[in-house]
Each structure stands twice: as C-alpha cells, then as structure tokens.
Design a protein around this motif. Structure first.
Motif: not given
Length: 312
Positions: A103, A107, A110, A189, A193-194, A219, A223
């Motif tokens: 994760i 992140v 992302n 992940y 996130l996207r 967030t 997810i």
C-alpha cells in the motif's frame, strides 16, 4: 387475437432447441478447463482424502487404518506442532507486512507526476523472480562468508549476520525474501487508488483535512475491497510456502524454518508415508478454509464499497 396452443408449441420447441444449442456451445468452450479441473484438481483431491485413512507407501496397495493418521498427527508426531507454529508465525508476520509495504509503495507511485511507468516497472520486476531462482539469488546474497549483504555491513562497521544459519534470524530472513514479491499486490493497490474519485479529496480539502486524515478516512476505506482480496490470496499462499525453506535452509537451523508444507513433503516423498501426508494436507486445507471464512465474515465490518455509501 391470442395464439392457440397448437401455434405456440412449435415456437416453444424452437426456443428449447436454441437454448440447448447455446448450453452445448458453452459446455464445449469450457470443456478444456472442466476436464483439467476434474482430472488434475478435483480427482486428486478426492483420491488424497481417501488415502488419508490408509497406510500407503506408493508401492503396494493402501491399507485402511481409519483415523490412525489423524490421531498420530495430534498425539505422537514430534514435529507436527513445531511446523504448525513456525508456519503461523511466518503467516502472521509476512502477510501484514506485505499489505503495508504494498500500500505504501502504491501510494507513493500514485503521487508521482513524472516517470510513473518507469518506477512502476522497477518495483514490479522483482516480483517476477520467484521460486527456486529467487532462493538461489538470496543464498548467494546472504551467504555468511562472501555474501554482499554481510560485506556491506562490514563496510559500515557492523558485524556479520548469520542470516540463514542462526535459528533466531533464519525465519525473519525468509520473511524478508518473501517480501521481494510485493510488486504484484502493489500493482493491484495502484489500480485501486487510481479508481478513487478526486471529488472525495476535494471535499476533504474544503473541510481542511490533512494528508494523514485523508489517507485513513478516504484512501484506505475505498481500497478495502482490494485489501481483502490481497489478504486472502497472500494468506492462502503463505500457508503453502515451501520453496524458500526447502532450498535455503532445509527446514533448519534447529527446525526454525520447518514449515508445515515441508513436513508434508518429507513425509510423502522422503519417508513415503503418503497416507499420513495426505491427512496432514487435508488438515491444512480445512484450516485454510476456516481462516478464509473468518476473514470473509469479518469483512462486513471493515470492507467498504463506493457505490453503497461506504458500507455493505
């Protein structure tokens, strides 16, 4: 004017023939998978369940002994509970670490504005190296005498670590090696996130929420379906781990990496106790099913979906 029964009968027969053709076509296209499942998975599973109640060395005929294999497993096998404890320790350390690291990396990727494809490939590529290849690479890297990891430790004034020969360290070394494959869940992940709408973050900005609050309140909840999927797949895979211990440590030192699957393998193919090994495999299968069911049952309290207002 309503149609008579004699006029509807040909239409019904035509409809039934069409449905039969569609069903036959569907069965034809899934037949390779269905045949493979029956011959390579379901059939062997049923066979192993049957021989778990027998004594069989894979040469002669199986001898039915009832529940003796299961009784011996829980009362007389000196390595059974040791291998179970080692496996549980590995699972409940490795799986949470994998979730957290995957994760965090997702992140960070992302948030990247440039070179995301390059960095995504860099983090994902190590996960393609698995099994025996990964074990052989780390057997060289963590070697006590000439491994580059110990060499770098000496360069900064730290003592050498017996990564694979110290009973207090070996299991954690295998956990570290297993985390080398964190790239696969990381990709999932990152995809999750996207898919999170930016409207949530814009609303949080208007409320004055900081990055930490947005991470834990927006967030993570959005997810959680992906987290659930990765926990289940990692849990099932971790309980069956064998390659790293088999190649790197052989279950040692002092049985500190003697996994349950390795115990099953040795009983089956070293001691040729196929009936006993099958009984052990079925106990592990039931245990995995129970733990998977427990995780799924708990998911209604912590898994949230965007389209139902944040809950089940």
């Amino acid at each position: 004017m309503a149609q008579s029964g004699s006029e509807l009968a040909p239409m019904k027969r035509s409809f039934r023939r069409k449905r039969l053709r569609e069903n036959a076509a569907g069965l034809f296209f899934i037949s390779p998978w269905l045949i493979g499942f029956l011959l390579l998975m379901f059939g062997p599973m049923v066979f192993s369940l049957g021989i778990s109640f027998t004594e069989w060395n894979m040469v002669g005929s199986p001898k039915f002994i009832g529940l003796e294999n299961y009784i011996h497993m829980f009362t007389s096998d000196p390595f059974y509970f040791k291998s179970m404890i080692v496996t549980f320790k590995y699972v409940f350390i490795m799986v949470p670490l994998q979730v957290v690291f995957a994760i965090l990396i997702a992140v960070l990727l992302n948030r990247a504005t440039y070179g995301i494809k390059f960095f995504r490939s860099i983090f994902y590529l190590p996960s393609l190296i698995q099994g025996v290849t990964l074990a052989l690479i780390f057997s060289w890297m963590l070697n006590d005498d000439f491994g580059p990891v110990n060499y770098m430790l000496e360069l900064v004034g730290l003592p050498r670590v017996h990564w694979l020969t110290d009973p207090n360290v070996a299991l954690y070394a295998l956990i570290f090696i297993a985390l080398w494959g964190v790239g696969s869940p990381m990709v999932l992940y990152l995809s999750a996130l996207r898919s999170v709408s930016s409207e949530y973050y814009e609303a949080a900005d208007m409320d004055g929420a900081g990055p930490i609050r947005k991470f834990f309140n927006i967030t993570i909840p959005l997810i959680t379906p992906t987290i659930l999927f990765n926990i289940l797949t990692s849990l099932i895979s971790a309980f069956q781990t064998i390659v790293l211990a088999f190649v790197l440590t052989g279950g040692g030192p002092a049985n500190s990496t003697y996994f349950y699957s390795l115990h099953v393998y040795r009983n089956a193919f070293t001691h040729f106790k196929m009936g006993y090994a099958s009984a052990m495999a079925w106990v592990m299968f039931v245990l995995i099913v129970l733990l998977t069911g427990l995780v799924l049952a708990s998911s209604k309290y912590w898994v949230h979906y965007e389209d139902d207002g944040g809950g089940r």
